[in-house]
Scaffold this active site. Structure first.
Site, short mmCIF file in Angstrom:
data_model
loop_
_atom_site.label_atom_id
_atom_site.label_comp_id
_atom_site.label_asym_id
_atom_site.label_seq_id
_atom_site.Cartn_x
_atom_site.Cartn_y
_atom_site.Cartn_z
N CYS A 138 0.83 -1.20 0.00
CA CYS A 138 0.00 0.00 0.00
C CYS A 138 0.87 1.25 0.00
O CYS A 138 1.41 1.64 1.04
CB CYS A 138 -0.92 0.00 1.22
SG CYS A 138 -1.96 1.46 1.34
N CYS A 140 -0.48 4.11 2.20
CA CYS A 140 -0.34 3.85 3.64
C CYS A 140 1.09 4.08 4.12
O CYS A 140 1.32 4.66 5.18
CB CYS A 140 -0.72 2.40 3.97
SG CYS A 140 -2.32 1.87 3.39
N ASP A 141 2.06 3.62 3.34
CA ASP A 141 3.44 3.56 3.81
C ASP A 141 4.42 4.46 3.06
O ASP A 141 5.59 4.54 3.43
CB ASP A 141 3.95 2.11 3.72
CG ASP A 141 3.09 1.15 4.53
OD1 ASP A 141 2.61 1.57 5.60
OD2 ASP A 141 2.90 0.00 4.10
#
Length: 304
Positions: free
Chosen positions: A131, A134-135
């Site tokens: 992701c 997300c990261d």
């Protein structure tokens, strides 16, 4: 807890089905780990009619709030077990709740496909991610790779180029399969380099990812030095839960549905990315439409 309809999955298909079901007067409940599903991990949505640009997280919040506005009940949990009993269905949720419903809509969506190579599992959360939104923040000013050549891989690369120093796209095919919008964005971004006809053999490092070993050596070295790798090589349907219901699946494991979303099992419908519907065109708009169509089919079924 008895309902007319239990919706398993809180992505666009499940939330759309709930909105339509509520408007039909069908008492429904949604059981899903995260409202919005994989949509929450999308950097930007630009093809939802009427909304030129919106983040996946914001879209998911609006969709969940829309469903709640019709008094839909949403449980943040997964369904661990599902069984048929006396013509109804019993669902056992991970939070301990037991739910009974006359009908079920399966909308569990898909999960990220794995490369299945050494280092992938070992470095998960230590440089390996599925992701970018997300990261990506953790790789500011660093060098990263994206594995894959589809739309999601291209989108991830463009997003990461706004954060990282350098982004490599590693794809085993001859050219990217992404739509023109994304390929043009990649071509016009000097931070992104595409390496085709190449597969990743291994992810290596000590405490964290330090490099990836390629099967098509570049610059006289098999190892490409990177600080992280984002894997975007496709999706697999989440159908493990329904194996005991004897729902018909196609050769790729997707649930077969009729035009109204019905499955081969009485009282069970399916919608969204988990199905073989919409020519397997996995988009928010197709998932939402399948959810709406299934809700209508369920309403007609319950009327009888």
């Amino acid at each position: 807890m008895a309902y007319d309809l239990a919706i398993v999955g809180a992505g666009p298909a499940g939330l759309s089905a709930s909105v339509y079901a509520s408007r039909y007067g069908i008492k429904n409940i949604i059981i899903g780990e995260m409202p919005g599903g994989l949509t929450t991990k999308t950097h930007e949505i630009g093809n939802w009619l009427g909304t030129e640009k919106i983040t996946g997280f914001e879209f998911a919040q609006k969709a969940a709030n829309h469903a709640k506005s019709y008094s839909a009940e949403i449980i943040s949990a997964t369904v661990d077990q599902l069984e048929e009993k006396n013509g109804n269905f019993i669902l056992f949720a991970s939070d301990g709740k037991k739910i009974e419903a006359k009908t079920i809509l399966l909308a569990m969506g898909t999960r990220h496909r794995k490369l299945g190579i050494p280092g992938e599992k070992e470095f998960l959360g230590k440089g390996v991610s599925y992701c970018a939104t997300c990261d990506g923040f953790f790789f500011r000013g660093k060098i990263v790779a994206v594995a894959g050549g589809n739309d999601s891989a291209a989108e991830a690369a463009v997003f990461l180029a706004g954060i990282a120093e350098k982004v490599y796209i590693i794809y085993r095919g001859e050219k990217l399969r992404a739509e023109k919008f994304w390929t043009e964005a990649i071509k016009n971004n000097s931070k992104i380099e595409v390496i085709c006809n190449t597969s990743i053999k291994e992810i290596e490092g000590d405490q964290r990812v330090e490099g990836i070993i390629l099967d098509n050596p570049r610059q006289n070295s098999e190892t490409l030095k990177v600080d992280g790798i984002f894997i975007e090589i496709g999706l697999d349907p989440n159908t493990e839960l329904v194996r005991n219901l004897e729902v018909d699946l196609d050769e790729e494991g997707y649930i077969k549905i009729s035009p109204d979303g019905k499955t081969s099992t009485r009282g069970v419908w399916a919608a969204g990315d988990i199905t073989d519907g919409s020519n397997k065109f996995k988009q928010i708009v197709t998932a939402a439409s399948e959810g709406a169509i299934a809700a209508r089919g369920i309403q007609q079924y319950l009327k009888k």
